[in-house]
Design a protein around this motif. Structure first.
Motif, PDB file in Angstrom:
ATOM      1  N   GLU A 191      33.855  36.547  46.457  1.00  0.00           N
ATOM      2  CA  GLU A 191      35.117  37.247  46.636  1.00  0.00           C
ATOM      3  C   GLU A 191      36.103  36.911  45.519  1.00  0.00           C
ATOM      4  N   SER A 192      36.163  35.647  45.157  1.00  0.00           N
ATOM      5  CA  SER A 192      37.098  35.220  44.108  1.00  0.00           C
ATOM      6  C   SER A 192      36.723  35.826  42.764  1.00  0.00           C
ATOM      7  N   LEU A 193      35.433  35.811  42.434  1.00  0.00           N
ATOM      8  CA  LEU A 193      34.995  36.364  41.160  1.00  0.00           C
ATOM      9  C   LEU A 193      35.225  37.868  41.109  1.00  0.00           C
ATOM     10  N   ALA A 194      34.898  38.560  42.199  1.00  0.00           N
ATOM     11  CA  ALA A 194      35.113  40.011  42.230  1.00  0.00           C
ATOM     12  C   ALA A 194      36.586  40.344  42.041  1.00  0.00           C
ATOM     13  N   ALA A 195      37.464  39.606  42.713  1.00  0.00           N
ATOM     14  CA  ALA A 195      38.901  39.860  42.599  1.00  0.00           C
ATOM     15  C   ALA A 195      39.395  39.604  41.182  1.00  0.00           C
ATOM     16  N   ALA A 196      38.924  38.505  40.579  1.00  0.00           N
ATOM     17  CA  ALA A 196      39.371  38.165  39.227  1.00  0.00           C
ATOM     18  C   ALA A 196      38.911  39.213  38.215  1.00  0.00           C
ATOM     19  N   LEU A 197      37.667  39.654  38.330  1.00  0.00           N
ATOM     20  CA  LEU A 197      37.148  40.654  37.392  1.00  0.00           C
ATOM     21  C   LEU A 197      37.842  41.999  37.580  1.00  0.00           C
ATOM     22  N   ALA A 198      38.088  42.377  38.830  1.00  0.00           N
ATOM     23  CA  ALA A 198      38.715  43.670  39.116  1.00  0.00           C
ATOM     24  C   ALA A 198      40.139  43.739  38.597  1.00  0.00           C
ATOM     25  N   GLU A 256      39.646  46.292  50.993  1.00  0.00           N
ATOM     26  CA  GLU A 256      38.858  47.511  50.896  1.00  0.00           C
ATOM     27  C   GLU A 256      38.779  47.978  49.457  1.00  0.00           C
ATOM     28  N   SER A 257      39.786  47.678  48.652  1.00  0.00           N
ATOM     29  CA  SER A 257      39.748  48.033  47.235  1.00  0.00           C
ATOM     30  C   SER A 257      40.584  47.047  46.458  1.00  0.00           C
ATOM     31  N   LEU A 258      40.199  46.859  45.164  1.00  0.00           N
ATOM     32  CA  LEU A 258      40.935  45.979  44.275  1.00  0.00           C
ATOM     33  C   LEU A 258      41.401  46.802  43.091  1.00  0.00           C
ATOM     34  N   MET A 259      42.628  46.549  42.635  1.00  0.00           N
ATOM     35  CA  MET A 259      43.173  47.320  41.531  1.00  0.00           C
ATOM     36  C   MET A 259      42.696  46.744  40.214  1.00  0.00           C
ATOM     37  N   GLY A 260      42.306  47.619  39.306  1.00  0.00           N
ATOM     38  CA  GLY A 260      41.899  47.187  37.974  1.00  0.00           C
ATOM     39  C   GLY A 260      42.560  48.071  36.945  1.00  0.00           C
ATOM     40  N   SER A 297      37.760  33.852  30.991  1.00  0.00           N
ATOM     41  CA  SER A 297      37.732  34.445  29.648  1.00  0.00           C
ATOM     42  C   SER A 297      36.353  34.320  29.022  1.00  0.00           C
ATOM     43  N   ARG A 298      35.682  33.198  29.268  1.00  0.00           N
ATOM     44  CA  ARG A 298      34.330  33.009  28.742  1.00  0.00           C
ATOM     45  C   ARG A 298      33.373  34.003  29.388  1.00  0.00           C
ATOM     46  N   LEU A 299      33.469  34.172  30.698  1.00  0.00           N
ATOM     47  CA  LEU A 299      32.586  35.103  31.386  1.00  0.00           C
ATOM     48  C   LEU A 299      32.821  36.534  30.921  1.00  0.00           C
ATOM     49  N   LEU A 300      34.075  36.913  30.730  1.00  0.00           N
ATOM     50  CA  LEU A 300      34.371  38.260  30.242  1.00  0.00           C
ATOM     51  C   LEU A 300      33.818  38.468  28.836  1.00  0.00           C
ATOM     52  N   ALA A 301      33.877  37.419  28.017  1.00  0.00           N
ATOM     53  CA  ALA A 301      33.314  37.515  26.667  1.00  0.00           C
ATOM     54  C   ALA A 301      31.810  37.731  26.729  1.00  0.00           C
TER      55      ALA A 301
END
Length: 293
Positions: free
Chosen positions: A17-24, A83-87, A172-176
């Motif tokens: 849940e935390s990773l999904a929220a951070a990425l979204a 139900e949804s996360l803003m990106g 930031s490392r994961l996004l890279a």
């Protein structure tokens, strides 16, 4: 702006849940989540069939081991944080962890090719990587691991993973890494490079030697070996190849001798390393009175 569609596959509720929220929260990322291998496959197939293919799959190396059950037994469905996360103003729908999720946005068109895990194998992260690679080679996969393990990292790369990342790395490392694998880059922690190269070199050496031994077999002996890989006993092999059990026993003894092993199990393991697959149990190997010697 083209958005990156990411599927998070992890059976740890808080982490997923935390990773999904951070990425979204990223403007160019849309996220869905699944809590097991089968759920991830359904999600990928659904996205592909609807023309909304995923670009990257982040999968837990220990999928199925940490959610309160034996490996391969899917955990109970977990509720999503929202139900949804803003990106970046665009909604990326996050499905319940353990169920099928979906993302908005266009993608490559085309029918989905169902992905399957190897029969008898647990739905762990590395086997999931192999199944997805076969069915949807356009999906880049990155394995998320709690600890560095050169042997498992090498196995992940051989299965088709594009990267191996520590779970405690920065966002930031994961996004890279996510953006890098979309440029066909391969990402490994520097501390793992030497160990992974050593594992890959050793695996190639063993495979080459195994291939050489298999090539020493006659065509008939190779067919017998494929039957052995399929788990057929002497009588079943005799029936399929229209040979007497005595002749099959002789062929099996010759196979063991040429491969330099002392058991059927060892012969099968060597055959697997050489890339020898099982005989197709749904079809015939040869016609009666076939041409193999």
């Amino acid at each position: 702006m083209a958005r990156i569609r990411v599927l998070v596959v992890d059976d740890h509720r808080i982490f997923a849940e935390s990773l999904a929220a951070a990425l979204a929260a990223e403007q160019d990322v849309e996220v869905a989540a699944a809590g097991s291998g089968p759920a991830a496959l359904r999600c990928l197939e659904r996205g592909a069939s609807e023309g909304r293919r995923f670009d990257v799959m982040l999968v837990d190396a220990d999928l199925g081991r940490g959610a309160g059950g034996p490996v391969g037994i899917p955990p109970q469905p977990l509720p999503s944080p929202a139900e949804s996360l803003m990106g970046g103003g665009a909604v990326g729908s996050v499905g319940s962890v353990g169920s099928v999720g979906s993302v908005n946005g266009g993608g490559a068109n085309g029918r989905a090719v169902p992905a399957r895990l190897a029969p008898g194998r647990a739905a762990d992260g590395i086997s999931l990587v192999g199944g997805v690679r076969s069915a949807q080679p356009g999906v880049r996969t990155v394995v998320l691991a709690e600890r560095d393990d050169p042997r498992r990292a090498a196995a992940a790369l051989q299965a088709g993973a594009c990267g191996w990342v520590a779970k405690d790395c920065s966002l930031s490392r994961l996004l890279a890494v996510i953006r890098g694998v979309l440029r066909d880059e391969t990402h490994l922690p520097p501390a793992l490079l030497t160990g992974v190269l050593r594992e890959l070199t050793a695996a190639r050496k063993h495979r080459t030697e195994s291939e050489r031994l298999v090539e020493s077999l006659t065509p008939r002996e190779r067919e017998v070996l494929r039957c052995m890989v399929a788990g057929l006993g002497r009588k079943a092999v005799a029936e399929r190849l229209y040979l007497s059990p005595h002749t099959v026993r002789t062929h099996m003894q010759n196979v063991l001798g040429k491969l330099g092993v002392h058991s059927t199990l060892a012969a099968v393991a060597l055959a697997r390393r050489a890339g020898v697959g099982p005989v197709d149990l749904t079809g015939e190997i040869v016609e009666r009175g076939g041409q193999l010697a």
